[in-house]
Design a protein around this motif. Sequence first.
Motif, PDB file in Angstrom:
ATOM      1  N   GLU A  31      -7.026  -0.081  -6.663  1.00 26.92           N
ATOM      2  CA  GLU A  31      -7.537   0.214  -5.322  1.00 26.92           C
ATOM      3  C   GLU A  31      -8.657  -0.752  -4.949  1.00 26.92           C
ATOM      4  O   GLU A  31      -8.716  -1.251  -3.826  1.00 26.92           O
ATOM      5  CB  GLU A  31      -8.030   1.661  -5.249  1.00 26.92           C
ATOM      6  N   TYR A  71       2.212   1.679  -3.425  1.00 21.48           N
ATOM      7  CA  TYR A  71       1.086   2.045  -4.290  1.00 21.48           C
ATOM      8  C   TYR A  71       0.815   3.546  -4.199  1.00 21.48           C
ATOM      9  O   TYR A  71       0.732   4.236  -5.211  1.00 21.48           O
ATOM     10  CB  TYR A  71      -0.141   1.223  -3.876  1.00 21.48           C
ATOM     11  N   TRP A  72       0.674   4.042  -2.970  1.00 24.23           N
ATOM     12  CA  TRP A  72       0.359   5.462  -2.794  1.00 24.23           C
ATOM     13  C   TRP A  72       1.517   6.368  -3.196  1.00 24.23           C
ATOM     14  O   TRP A  72       1.300   7.440  -3.764  1.00 24.23           O
ATOM     15  CB  TRP A  72      -0.031   5.744  -1.339  1.00 24.23           C
ATOM     16  N   LYS A 125       0.827  -1.208   0.000  1.00 19.90           N
ATOM     17  CA  LYS A 125       0.000   0.000   0.000  1.00 19.90           C
ATOM     18  C   LYS A 125       0.864   1.262   0.000  1.00 19.90           C
ATOM     19  O   LYS A 125       0.546   2.236  -0.689  1.00 19.90           O
ATOM     20  CB  LYS A 125      -0.937   0.018   1.218  1.00 19.90           C
TER      21      LYS A 125
END
Length: 97
Positions: free
Chosen positions: A64, A44-45, A41
Amino acid sequence: MMKQTALVLAPVYGEIVHDVTLTAADIARFNDARESFKLIKALYWAHVVPSLGGFENPVTGELERLLERVVFDTRNFMWPHRNAAAFHEAMDVGGAA
């Protein structure tokens, strides 16, 4: 004279939990998966979302959605059993990898 009394039930708070048997290896696998998921995560962000142009890109939205599905399908990495595993620090257990 007979006095009749009514049964009054006290309100119940909290949740009913079912018995669960978790081995140290089970707990270690889920702890490891939870930590790996946090790293995924974060990447990803930090990298994927900006490189795809934000949430306007349909690929970002689909990724997402899939990441959320992992959480929901695993019941948030065994969240219902969090109390059983909360005090167990199994991280490196033989056969867990």
